[in-house]
Design a protein around this motif. Structure first.
Motif, PDB file in Angstrom:
ATOM      1  N   ASP A 219       0.870  -1.181   0.000  1.00  0.00           N
ATOM      2  CA  ASP A 219       0.000   0.000   0.000  1.00  0.00           C
ATOM      3  C   ASP A 219       0.903   1.226   0.000  1.00  0.00           C
ATOM      4  O   ASP A 219       1.754   1.368   0.884  1.00  0.00           O
ATOM      5  N   ASP A 220       0.701   2.126  -0.967  1.00  0.00           N
ATOM      6  CA  ASP A 220       1.577   3.294  -1.071  1.00  0.00           C
ATOM      7  C   ASP A 220       1.205   4.419  -0.109  1.00  0.00           C
ATOM      8  O   ASP A 220       1.721   5.537  -0.226  1.00  0.00           O
ATOM      9  N   LYS A 221       0.310   4.185   0.796  1.00  0.00           N
ATOM     10  CA  LYS A 221       0.033   5.084   1.911  1.00  0.00           C
ATOM     11  C   LYS A 221       0.572   4.407   3.165  1.00  0.00           C
ATOM     12  O   LYS A 221      -0.166   3.738   3.897  1.00  0.00           O
ATOM     13  N   PRO A 222       1.868   4.545   3.407  1.00  0.00           N
ATOM     14  CA  PRO A 222       2.565   3.674   4.344  1.00  0.00           C
ATOM     15  C   PRO A 222       2.237   3.877   5.823  1.00  0.00           C
ATOM     16  O   PRO A 222       2.600   3.054   6.655  1.00  0.00           O
ATOM     17  N   TRP A 223       1.538   4.979   6.130  1.00  0.00           N
ATOM     18  CA  TRP A 223       1.234   5.250   7.537  1.00  0.00           C
ATOM     19  C   TRP A 223       0.053   4.428   8.058  1.00  0.00           C
ATOM     20  O   TRP A 223      -0.178   4.346   9.253  1.00  0.00           O
ATOM     21  N   ARG A 224      -0.711   3.828   7.152  1.00  0.00           N
ATOM     22  CA  ARG A 224      -1.904   3.111   7.567  1.00  0.00           C
ATOM     23  C   ARG A 224      -1.717   1.610   7.384  1.00  0.00           C
ATOM     24  O   ARG A 224      -0.846   1.152   6.656  1.00  0.00           O
ATOM     25  N   ILE A 225      -2.598   0.855   8.016  1.00  0.00           N
ATOM     26  CA  ILE A 225      -2.706  -0.582   7.776  1.00  0.00           C
ATOM     27  C   ILE A 225      -4.159  -0.822   7.393  1.00  0.00           C
ATOM     28  O   ILE A 225      -5.039  -0.950   8.251  1.00  0.00           O
ATOM     29  N   SER A 226      -4.399  -0.850   6.113  1.00  0.00           N
ATOM     30  CA  SER A 226      -5.758  -1.020   5.627  1.00  0.00           C
ATOM     31  C   SER A 226      -6.130  -2.500   5.583  1.00  0.00           C
ATOM     32  O   SER A 226      -5.299  -3.355   5.276  1.00  0.00           O
ATOM     33  N   THR A 227      -7.380  -2.783   5.880  1.00  0.00           N
ATOM     34  CA  THR A 227      -7.889  -4.150   5.773  1.00  0.00           C
ATOM     35  C   THR A 227      -8.662  -4.364   4.476  1.00  0.00           C
ATOM     36  O   THR A 227      -9.220  -5.438   4.256  1.00  0.00           O
ATOM     37  N   THR A 228      -8.675  -3.360   3.615  1.00  0.00           N
ATOM     38  CA  THR A 228      -9.437  -3.401   2.361  1.00  0.00           C
ATOM     39  C   THR A 228      -8.522  -3.765   1.200  1.00  0.00           C
ATOM     40  O   THR A 228      -7.575  -3.026   0.900  1.00  0.00           O
ATOM     41  N   PRO A 229      -8.785  -4.871   0.521  1.00  0.00           N
ATOM     42  CA  PRO A 229      -7.901  -5.269  -0.580  1.00  0.00           C
ATOM     43  C   PRO A 229      -7.736  -4.181  -1.648  1.00  0.00           C
ATOM     44  O   PRO A 229      -6.643  -4.031  -2.208  1.00  0.00           O
ATOM     45  N   GLY A 230      -8.782  -3.417  -1.910  1.00  0.00           N
ATOM     46  CA  GLY A 230      -8.719  -2.390  -2.938  1.00  0.00           C
ATOM     47  C   GLY A 230      -7.766  -1.255  -2.639  1.00  0.00           C
ATOM     48  O   GLY A 230      -7.414  -0.481  -3.543  1.00  0.00           O
ATOM     49  N   ASP A 231      -7.336  -1.140  -1.395  1.00  0.00           N
ATOM     50  CA  ASP A 231      -6.384  -0.088  -1.041  1.00  0.00           C
ATOM     51  C   ASP A 231      -4.946  -0.461  -1.366  1.00  0.00           C
ATOM     52  O   ASP A 231      -4.063   0.381  -1.271  1.00  0.00           O
ATOM     53  N   TYR A 232      -4.722  -1.700  -1.718  1.00  0.00           N
ATOM     54  CA  TYR A 232      -3.364  -2.169  -1.996  1.00  0.00           C
ATOM     55  C   TYR A 232      -3.091  -2.108  -3.491  1.00  0.00           C
ATOM     56  O   TYR A 232      -3.942  -2.412  -4.315  1.00  0.00           O
ATOM     57  N   ASP A 233      -1.880  -1.692  -3.833  1.00  0.00           N
ATOM     58  CA  ASP A 233      -1.549  -1.355  -5.210  1.00  0.00           C
ATOM     59  C   ASP A 233      -0.867  -2.483  -5.970  1.00  0.00           C
ATOM     60  O   ASP A 233      -1.032  -2.608  -7.186  1.00  0.00           O
ATOM     61  N   ALA A 234      -0.086  -3.265  -5.286  1.00  0.00           N
ATOM     62  CA  ALA A 234       0.655  -4.341  -5.942  1.00  0.00           C
ATOM     63  C   ALA A 234       0.534  -5.597  -5.109  1.00  0.00           C
ATOM     64  O   ALA A 234       0.502  -5.532  -3.882  1.00  0.00           O
ATOM     65  N   TRP A 235       0.465  -6.741  -5.802  1.00  0.00           N
ATOM     66  CA  TRP A 235       0.218  -8.026  -5.161  1.00  0.00           C
ATOM     67  C   TRP A 235       1.244  -9.058  -5.601  1.00  0.00           C
ATOM     68  O   TRP A 235       1.669  -9.067  -6.766  1.00  0.00           O
ATOM     69  N   GLY A 236       1.601  -9.928  -4.684  1.00  0.00           N
ATOM     70  CA  GLY A 236       2.385 -11.096  -5.033  1.00  0.00           C
ATOM     71  C   GLY A 236       1.498 -12.149  -5.664  1.00  0.00           C
ATOM     72  O   GLY A 236       0.267 -12.002  -5.723  1.00  0.00           O
ATOM     73  N   GLN A 237       2.089 -13.246  -6.076  1.00  0.00           N
ATOM     74  CA  GLN A 237       1.363 -14.241  -6.849  1.00  0.00           C
ATOM     75  C   GLN A 237       0.579 -15.212  -5.988  1.00  0.00           C
ATOM     76  O   GLN A 237      -0.236 -15.946  -6.520  1.00  0.00           O
ATOM     77  N   GLY A 238       0.788 -15.218  -4.690  1.00  0.00           N
ATOM     78  CA  GLY A 238       0.048 -16.112  -3.810  1.00  0.00           C
ATOM     79  C   GLY A 238       0.794 -17.417  -3.560  1.00  0.00           C
ATOM     80  O   GLY A 238       1.506 -17.932  -4.420  1.00  0.00           O
ATOM     81  N   THR A 239       0.583 -17.938  -2.359  1.00  0.00           N
ATOM     82  CA  THR A 239       1.167 -19.230  -1.983  1.00  0.00           C
ATOM     83  C   THR A 239       0.101 -20.015  -1.221  1.00  0.00           C
ATOM     84  O   THR A 239      -0.589 -19.467  -0.364  1.00  0.00           O
ATOM     85  N   LEU A 240      -0.056 -21.288  -1.572  1.00  0.00           N
ATOM     86  CA  LEU A 240      -1.147 -22.096  -1.034  1.00  0.00           C
ATOM     87  C   LEU A 240      -0.768 -22.717   0.302  1.00  0.00           C
ATOM     88  O   LEU A 240       0.289 -23.364   0.435  1.00  0.00           O
ATOM     89  N   VAL A 241      -1.643 -22.530   1.272  1.00  0.00           N
ATOM     90  CA  VAL A 241      -1.514 -23.165   2.584  1.00  0.00           C
ATOM     91  C   VAL A 241      -2.679 -24.125   2.754  1.00  0.00           C
ATOM     92  O   VAL A 241      -3.838 -23.714   2.642  1.00  0.00           O
ATOM     93  N   THR A 242      -2.363 -25.377   3.029  1.00  0.00           N
ATOM     94  CA  THR A 242      -3.395 -26.381   3.244  1.00  0.00           C
ATOM     95  C   THR A 242      -3.184 -27.002   4.617  1.00  0.00           C
ATOM     96  O   THR A 242      -2.100 -27.524   4.901  1.00  0.00           O
ATOM     97  N   VAL A 243      -4.209 -26.922   5.454  1.00  0.00           N
ATOM     98  CA  VAL A 243      -4.141 -27.481   6.800  1.00  0.00           C
ATOM     99  C   VAL A 243      -5.071 -28.678   6.860  1.00  0.00           C
ATOM    100  O   VAL A 243      -6.285 -28.540   6.686  1.00  0.00           O
ATOM    101  N   SER A 244      -4.505 -29.838   7.089  1.00  0.00           N
ATOM    102  CA  SER A 244      -5.307 -31.068   7.122  1.00  0.00           C
ATOM    103  C   SER A 244      -5.796 -31.333   8.544  1.00  0.00           C
ATOM    104  O   SER A 244      -5.113 -31.037   9.525  1.00  0.00           O
ATOM    105  N   SER A 245      -6.983 -31.923   8.613  1.00  0.00           N
ATOM    106  CA  SER A 245      -7.578 -32.204   9.931  1.00  0.00           C
ATOM    107  C   SER A 245      -7.206 -33.587  10.418  1.00  0.00           C
ATOM    108  O   SER A 245      -6.622 -34.370   9.696  1.00  0.00           O
TER     109      SER A 245
END
Length: 124
Positions: A98-124
């Protein structure tokens, strides 16, 4: 600005994983960083974030006390240490800037750049 998330995998309930978000093209002092996750059929949700200095952090209630966010300035990497994992933590995890570095937004739309994602699987 590029972010690359890694560290996901398969783990049993109660186990731990550490995710990494390597950033390039900027320094961590310039941006706030957030971790989000998206489970199949669900919307992307905020997990944790830290502000530009790393001095302030924030967690979703669902992970508070189990996850910890941190950063290493030398390697320009943000970490998400996940402990006491539950099956409901199963999701693709993304880091974002997020290019507004003073805040911690919980809204995905406030973030400008994203990584590609990594899968976490928790088995029961």
């Amino acid at each position: 600005v590029q972010l690359q998330a890694s560290g996901g995998g398969l783990v049993q309930t109660g186990g731990s994983l550490r995710l990494s978000c390597a950033v390039s093209g900027f320094t961590l002092d310039d941006f706030a960083i957030g971790w989000f996750r998206q489970a199949p059929g669900k919307e992307r949700e905020f997990v944790s974030g830290l502000n530009w200095s790393g001095g302030r952090t924030y967690y979703a209630d669902s992970v508070k006390g189990r996850f910890a966010i941190s950063r290493d300035d030398a390697s320009n990497t943000v970490y998400l240490q996940m402990s006491s994992l539950k099956p409901e933590d199963t999701a693709v995890y993304y880091c974002a800037s997020d290019d507004k570095p003073w805040r911690i937004s919980t809204t995905p739309g406030d973030y400008d750049a994203w990584g590609q994602g990594t899968l976490v699987t928790v088995s029961s």
